[in-house]
Design a protein around this motif. Structure first.
Motif, PDB file in Angstrom:
ATOM      1  N   GLU A  76       6.749  -8.696  -3.504  1.00  0.00           N
ATOM      2  CA  GLU A  76       8.089  -8.650  -4.094  1.00  0.00           C
ATOM      3  C   GLU A  76       8.880  -7.438  -3.624  1.00  0.00           C
ATOM      4  N   ALA A  77       8.378  -6.703  -2.625  1.00  0.00           N
ATOM      5  CA  ALA A  77       9.099  -5.528  -2.126  1.00  0.00           C
ATOM      6  C   ALA A  77      10.386  -5.950  -1.428  1.00  0.00           C
ATOM      7  N   PRO A  78      11.360  -5.053  -1.292  1.00  0.00           N
ATOM      8  CA  PRO A  78      12.615  -5.382  -0.604  1.00  0.00           C
ATOM      9  C   PRO A  78      12.375  -5.870   0.821  1.00  0.00           C
ATOM     10  N   GLU A  79      13.293  -6.679   1.328  1.00  0.00           N
ATOM     11  CA  GLU A  79      13.171  -7.246   2.666  1.00  0.00           C
ATOM     12  C   GLU A  79      13.100  -6.164   3.737  1.00  0.00           C
ATOM     13  N   ALA A  80      13.822  -5.065   3.518  1.00  0.00           N
ATOM     14  CA  ALA A  80      13.839  -3.981   4.512  1.00  0.00           C
ATOM     15  C   ALA A  80      12.451  -3.379   4.694  1.00  0.00           C
ATOM     16  N   ALA A  81      11.685  -3.261   3.596  1.00  0.00           N
ATOM     17  CA  ALA A  81      10.332  -2.715   3.678  1.00  0.00           C
ATOM     18  C   ALA A  81       9.436  -3.627   4.504  1.00  0.00           C
ATOM     19  N   LEU A  82       9.566  -4.921   4.312  1.00  0.00           N
ATOM     20  CA  LEU A  82       8.763  -5.879   5.065  1.00  0.00           C
ATOM     21  C   LEU A  82       9.126  -5.845   6.545  1.00  0.00           C
ATOM     22  N   GLU A  83      10.403  -5.782   6.860  1.00  0.00           N
ATOM     23  CA  GLU A  83      10.821  -5.731   8.265  1.00  0.00           C
ATOM     24  C   GLU A  83      10.313  -4.465   8.950  1.00  0.00           C
ATOM     25  N   GLY A  84      10.327  -3.338   8.219  1.00  0.00           N
ATOM     26  CA  GLY A  84       9.805  -2.099   8.793  1.00  0.00           C
ATOM     27  C   GLY A  84       8.326  -2.197   9.096  1.00  0.00           C
ATOM     28  N   PHE A  85       7.568  -2.858   8.213  1.00  0.00           N
ATOM     29  CA  PHE A  85       6.143  -3.054   8.448  1.00  0.00           C
ATOM     30  C   PHE A  85       5.902  -3.936   9.660  1.00  0.00           C
ATOM     31  N   LEU A  86       6.689  -4.980   9.804  1.00  0.00           N
ATOM     32  CA  LEU A  86       6.531  -5.883  10.947  1.00  0.00           C
ATOM     33  C   LEU A  86       6.818  -5.163  12.261  1.00  0.00           C
ATOM     34  N   ARG A  87       7.846  -4.308  12.254  1.00  0.00           N
ATOM     35  CA  ARG A  87       8.172  -3.572  13.487  1.00  0.00           C
ATOM     36  C   ARG A  87       7.048  -2.605  13.858  1.00  0.00           C
ATOM     37  N   SER A  88       6.525  -1.888  12.886  1.00  0.00           N
ATOM     38  CA  SER A  88       5.508  -0.871  13.176  1.00  0.00           C
ATOM     39  C   SER A  88       4.179  -1.483  13.597  1.00  0.00           C
ATOM     40  N   SER A  89       3.869  -2.659  13.070  1.00  0.00           N
ATOM     41  CA  SER A  89       2.572  -3.283  13.366  1.00  0.00           C
ATOM     42  C   SER A  89       2.630  -4.258  14.534  1.00  0.00           C
ATOM     43  N   GLY A  90       3.852  -4.702  14.897  1.00  0.00           N
ATOM     44  CA  GLY A  90       3.983  -5.682  15.966  1.00  0.00           C
ATOM     45  C   GLY A  90       3.620  -7.090  15.532  1.00  0.00           C
ATOM     46  N   LEU A  91       3.506  -7.332  14.244  1.00  0.00           N
ATOM     47  CA  LEU A  91       3.159  -8.653  13.724  1.00  0.00           C
ATOM     48  C   LEU A  91       4.422  -9.468  13.449  1.00  0.00           C
ATOM     49  N   THR A  92       4.229 -10.755  13.259  1.00  0.00           N
ATOM     50  CA  THR A  92       5.332 -11.627  12.832  1.00  0.00           C
ATOM     51  C   THR A  92       5.073 -12.043  11.390  1.00  0.00           C
ATOM     52  N   ARG A  93       6.103 -12.587  10.744  1.00  0.00           N
ATOM     53  CA  ARG A  93       5.980 -12.998   9.338  1.00  0.00           C
ATOM     54  C   ARG A  93       4.897 -14.080   9.183  1.00  0.00           C
ATOM     55  N   GLU A  94       4.787 -14.951  10.207  1.00  0.00           N
ATOM     56  CA  GLU A  94       3.820 -16.036  10.120  1.00  0.00           C
ATOM     57  C   GLU A  94       2.379 -15.533  10.157  1.00  0.00           C
ATOM     58  N   GLN A  95       2.152 -14.320  10.687  1.00  0.00           N
ATOM     59  CA  GLN A  95       0.797 -13.781  10.791  1.00  0.00           C
ATOM     60  C   GLN A  95       0.339 -13.074   9.515  1.00  0.00           C
ATOM     61  N   LEU A  96       1.211 -12.960   8.526  1.00  0.00           N
ATOM     62  CA  LEU A  96       0.877 -12.253   7.295  1.00  0.00           C
ATOM     63  C   LEU A  96       0.246 -13.189   6.279  1.00  0.00           C
ATOM     64  N   VAL A  97      -0.643 -12.631   5.472  1.00  0.00           N
ATOM     65  CA  VAL A  97      -1.307 -13.367   4.398  1.00  0.00           C
ATOM     66  C   VAL A  97      -1.160 -12.559   3.122  1.00  0.00           C
ATOM     67  N   ALA A  98      -0.779 -13.227   2.030  1.00  0.00           N
ATOM     68  CA  ALA A  98      -0.645 -12.547   0.733  1.00  0.00           C
ATOM     69  C   ALA A  98      -1.976 -12.581   0.006  1.00  0.00           C
ATOM     70  N   ARG A  99      -2.422 -11.395  -0.471  1.00  0.00           N
ATOM     71  CA  ARG A  99      -3.662 -11.309  -1.237  1.00  0.00           C
ATOM     72  C   ARG A  99      -3.439 -10.437  -2.456  1.00  0.00           C
ATOM     73  N   GLU A 100      -4.198 -10.726  -3.510  1.00  0.00           N
ATOM     74  CA  GLU A 100      -4.085  -9.951  -4.728  1.00  0.00           C
ATOM     75  C   GLU A 100      -4.716  -8.572  -4.538  1.00  0.00           C
ATOM     76  N   ASP A 101      -4.011  -7.564  -5.015  1.00  0.00           N
ATOM     77  CA  ASP A 101      -4.496  -6.183  -4.954  1.00  0.00           C
ATOM     78  C   ASP A 101      -4.398  -5.589  -6.354  1.00  0.00           C
ATOM     79  N   LYS A 102      -4.728  -4.338  -6.521  1.00  0.00           N
ATOM     80  CA  LYS A 102      -4.679  -3.686  -7.832  1.00  0.00           C
ATOM     81  C   LYS A 102      -3.274  -3.745  -8.439  1.00  0.00           C
ATOM     82  N   LYS A 103      -2.266  -3.686  -7.578  1.00  0.00           N
ATOM     83  CA  LYS A 103      -0.888  -3.633  -8.059  1.00  0.00           C
ATOM     84  C   LYS A 103      -0.152  -4.960  -7.874  1.00  0.00           C
ATOM     85  N   GLY A 104      -0.911  -6.028  -7.687  1.00  0.00           N
ATOM     86  CA  GLY A 104      -0.284  -7.327  -7.525  1.00  0.00           C
ATOM     87  C   GLY A 104      -0.479  -7.877  -6.125  1.00  0.00           C
ATOM     88  N   ALA A 105       0.290  -8.885  -5.749  1.00  0.00           N
ATOM     89  CA  ALA A 105       0.172  -9.519  -4.435  1.00  0.00           C
ATOM     90  C   ALA A 105       0.725  -8.596  -3.354  1.00  0.00           C
TER      91      ALA A 105
END
Length: 763
Positions: A76-105
């Motif tokens: 549920e983080a802002p879109e800008a945070a997700l885009e920054g992660f994608l740029r730094s990791s070189g991944l695409t949105r389709e390569q991401l998987v949502a998993r439950e963590d201590k603080k949620g998905a």
């Protein structure tokens, strides 16, 4: 597996920078390769005046593929945070998987990094190292942006394996990496193609370049000593100069020249210093006379006349340099013979030692006064110690020391001898600076010890008084070195002095409070007289009822009042100074002694003495007598290192802990003498008897300063104390017996406490 050869070829690299440059090149390149995923078997770096070289053996051909899971932002983080992660990791949105963590998905993704060829990694690492190389000083040249110690001319970078040789493709500021280097500037200036380190090293040798600095140094020393030996002479060892000269030449050619007869009368140290500092010559000594008669220089090339032209040129320059030294020497001797050594020292009054501590002459006066007081304590004649202190710094005003500051002290010895002073004074002029470091020789002559001690005490006390203490790694006035010198002077000469008293005496010279009190009293007296005079004058004004007179008189009275106000302010400042000086004089000695104790801990720890043993003895009386303190520490360490030591400490701690707990619970001290008549157990009675014996031996032994005997008597308590705790219940049901046994524990603590403070000794 491949081998990497890297050479950075430039104009001459200063000799003082070559060793560190080798270490930096090896560290930066190998760290970069490892971080990029490569491994290697070994690496070595080399330097000559015109090149830095790195050879890496057993380098892996490519880095391993890496699969790394990366944790991203919350779903549920802002879109800008997700885009920054994608740029730094070189991944695409389709390569991401949502998993439950201590603080949620949370988004997770796997980053796949394929392996890379070694040549690609080297081509990335080396240019970055070159551009960011940490030279102490660097320069730019031409129109480029690259900074290097001297203009960089070429880069050799090749990877070699069984399949062949590969030039690593990269360029830095227009310089393209290749497989070519150059030989000696004059003897083999042509280009050389190489295929690996062995080929590189062998071809450089043929091109009159010795790559290894250690090999160059070894060659220089071997040739120089052989030349000298053939003429019945010896080369004066100078490792620092040898390392420097080895960094000045690629093909060392050793030559020996002579020194003009007119200069042979100069002190050997003057000849050696002048030739080393100005010409980088080694001194060659006649072992029979101790005179420096010849010199060794190292050329960077062979010549048709076997160095004759080089030696002729060097001889002319050397003669000019030594003429200066001869002038300084003769001029200084004339000064000594005309005005004496104290006359030579007169200009010290115009030389500031420190703006808060006065001139060098002020410091000399303090050292002389304190040396006279310390002299009897070290077996020196007070008159000689005072005289030595007065002239010990005179050579600072000489022309020779002005040219060669490193000769201070040594030249003082020569000038004192020329002045016909006592031999003890002559020796003190040189030795009072010692010891300068942990490996420096400690003077043992009484007058030298007296002046050396007072010199260091004045330094420490003075800078402590003006609050210029060492902080962290900063010690601009070398106070830690002065403290270590003082400690070594005291311990290695077995000097018995009260350090606290000597600090107080030195402080009285730094802060002459008695003089200040006299000055204050004089000003107060003058102030009171002026106040009385003004009072009488004001009364006179009132009586003379004449307007014209009153106008003039009131102006005069106002002027007197302003002067009085200035006097009152001056008196107030003097009163404040006296108060501050008294505060400093009261607090400083113990503060400075604590610093000396800290340095003593370092000194003793280097000799295998435990820090807790030192602390246990520092808590005992006369801890400012460093010789006595170390004798106690050494004896205690001997006991604690023995078979009974650990158990004895445990017995003391057990007694101390039980006693402390019961005293806290009961709210009383069990400090009365226990009564043996209340002892019920055999082990209890045995402890009483053992304590009687130990107390009877320890007291006299400590009084006689026989710490070995005191420690032996204390060590004998180990068995009885163990037996007591094994067989006796301290907290007996009978209150009188319990109290008596607690008092017995107090007696254990008291008897052992005569020897050391065992509560700080580790178990």
């Amino acid at each position: 597996m491949a081998d990497l050869l890297l050479e950075l070829f430039s104009e001459e690299i200063p000799a003082r920078m070559q060793v560190q440059a080798c270490a930096d090149l090896k560290r930066l390149v190998t760290d970069g390769l490892v971080e990029a995923g490569l491994t290697y078997e070994s690496a070595a770096a080399f330097a000559t005046p015109r090149r830095l070289c790195l050879a890496v053996v057993g380098l892996t051909g490519e880095s391993r593929a890496v699969s790394e899971e990366r944790k991203g932002p919350r779903v549920e983080a802002p879109e800008a945070a997700l885009e920054g992660f994608l740029r730094s990791s070189g991944l695409t949105r389709e390569q991401l998987v949502a998993r439950e963590d201590k603080k949620g998905a949370v988004w997770f993704g796997v980053v796949e990094r394929p392996g890379r060829k070694a040549s690609d990694i080297v081509a990335e690492v080396v240019p970055a190292v070159i551009r960011g190389f940490p030279w102490p000083k660097s320069m730019r040249w031409g129109s480029g942006a690259l900074r290097w110690v001297r203009p960089l001319q070429s880069i050799l970078c090749v990877l070699s394996d069984e399949a062949g040789v590969e030039v690593v493709p990269f360029e830095v500021d227009g310089i393209v990496a290749g497989a070519v280097t150059s030989g000696h500037r004059f003897m083999a200036p042509g280009k050389i193609s190489v295929s690996g380190f062995e080929d590189y090293s062998a071809k450089l040798r043929k091109a009159f370049v010795v790559l290894d600095a250690a090999a160059r140094a070894e060659h220089i020393w071997a040739d120089a000593t052989n030349m000298a030996f053939a003429q019945g002479l010896e080369v004066v060892e100078d490792k620092g100069l040898l390392a420097e000269v080895a960094g000045l030449v690629e093909w060392p050619v050793v030559l020996m020249g002579g020194i003009g007869e007119t200069f042979l009368g100069l002190p050997p140290e003057v000849l050696q210093t002048s030739m080393r500092e100005h010409q980088k010559f080694f001194s060659v000594r006649n072992p029979k006379t101790g005179r420096i008669e010849k010199y060794v220089t190292v050329a960077n090339r062979e010549t048709a006349d076997n160095g004759a032209t080089i030696l002729a040129g060097n001889g002319k320059v050397l003669a000019a340099r030594l003429s200066d030294a001869k002038f300084f020497w003769e001029n200084d001797l004339r000064t000594v013979k005309s005005v004496g050594l104290e006359g030579m020292a007169a200009p010290l009054a115009q030389v500031t030692f420190h703006n808060k501590l006065g001139s060098q002459a002020d410091r000399v006066a303090r050292i002389a006064a304190l040396a006279r007081e310390i002299a009897p304590l070290v077996g020196a004649v007070p008159d000689l110690a005072e005289q030595a202190a007065k002239v010990a710094k005179a050579d600072l005003c000489s022309a020779m020391v002005g040219e060669f500051p490193e000769l201070q002290g040594l030249m003082g010895r020569y000038y004192a001898a020329a002045a016909g002073l006592d031999l003890a004074v002559v020796a003190a002029c040189e030795e009072h600076y010692s010891p300068l470091g942990p490996g420096d020789k400690v003077p043992s002559a009484p007058v030298s010890v007296a002046v050396a001690l007072t010199d260091k005490i004045d330094t420490l006390t003075g800078f402590w008084a003006i609050d210029e203490k060492p902080t962290g790694s900063k010690d601009p006035y070398a106070l830690r070195r002065a403290a270590l010198g003082l400690i070594r002077l005291v311990l290695e000469n077995g000097v018995r002095v009260s350090t606290l008293q000597n600090i107080s005496n030195a402080l009285a010279l730094v802060y002459p409070i008695e003089t200040l009190r006299v000055e204050l009293a004089d000003h107060v007296k003058t102030l009171r007289e002026a106040e009385a005079k003004l009072g009488k004058f004001e009364t006179l004004i009132v009586r003379i009822n004449e307007p014209a007179f009153q106008v003039v008189a009131e102006e005069y009275a106002n002027r007197l009042d302003r002067d009085l106000e200035d006097s009152r302010n001056h008196v107030a400042r003097l009163e404040l100074a006296v108060t501050l000086y008294e505060s400093v004089r009261n607090a400083l000695p113990s503060n400075l002694l604590a610093f000396l104790h800290d340095r003593l801990k370092v000194y003793l720890r280097d000799r295998g003495i435990r820090h807790d043993v030192i602390d246990a003895c520092l808590a005992m009386p006369k801890a400012d007598d460093l010789t006595l303190l170390v004798a106690r520490v050494t004896a205690l360490q001997g006991v604690l290192d023995g078979a009974d030591g650990a158990n004895l400490v445990q017995g003391y701690k057990r007694a101390n802990n039980i006693l402390a707990a019961e005293e806290k619970k009961d709210g009383v001290e069990y400090s009365l003498d226990p009564d043996v008549r209340l002892a019920e157990d055999g082990a209890e009675k045995a402890l009483f008897a053992a304590l009687d014996v130990a107390e009877g031996l320890i007291g006299p032994a400590l009084k006689a300063e026989d710490f070995g005997a005191a420690m032996s008597a204390m060590a004998a308590l180990r068995g009885p104390i163990d037996g007591f705790f094994d067989g006796v219940m301290v907290n007996a049901e009978n209150s009188m017996v319990r109290r008596n046994r607690l008092c017995l524990l107090h007696r254990i603590r008291r008897v052992m406490g005569q020897v050391a403070e065992f509560s700080v000794v580790e178990g």
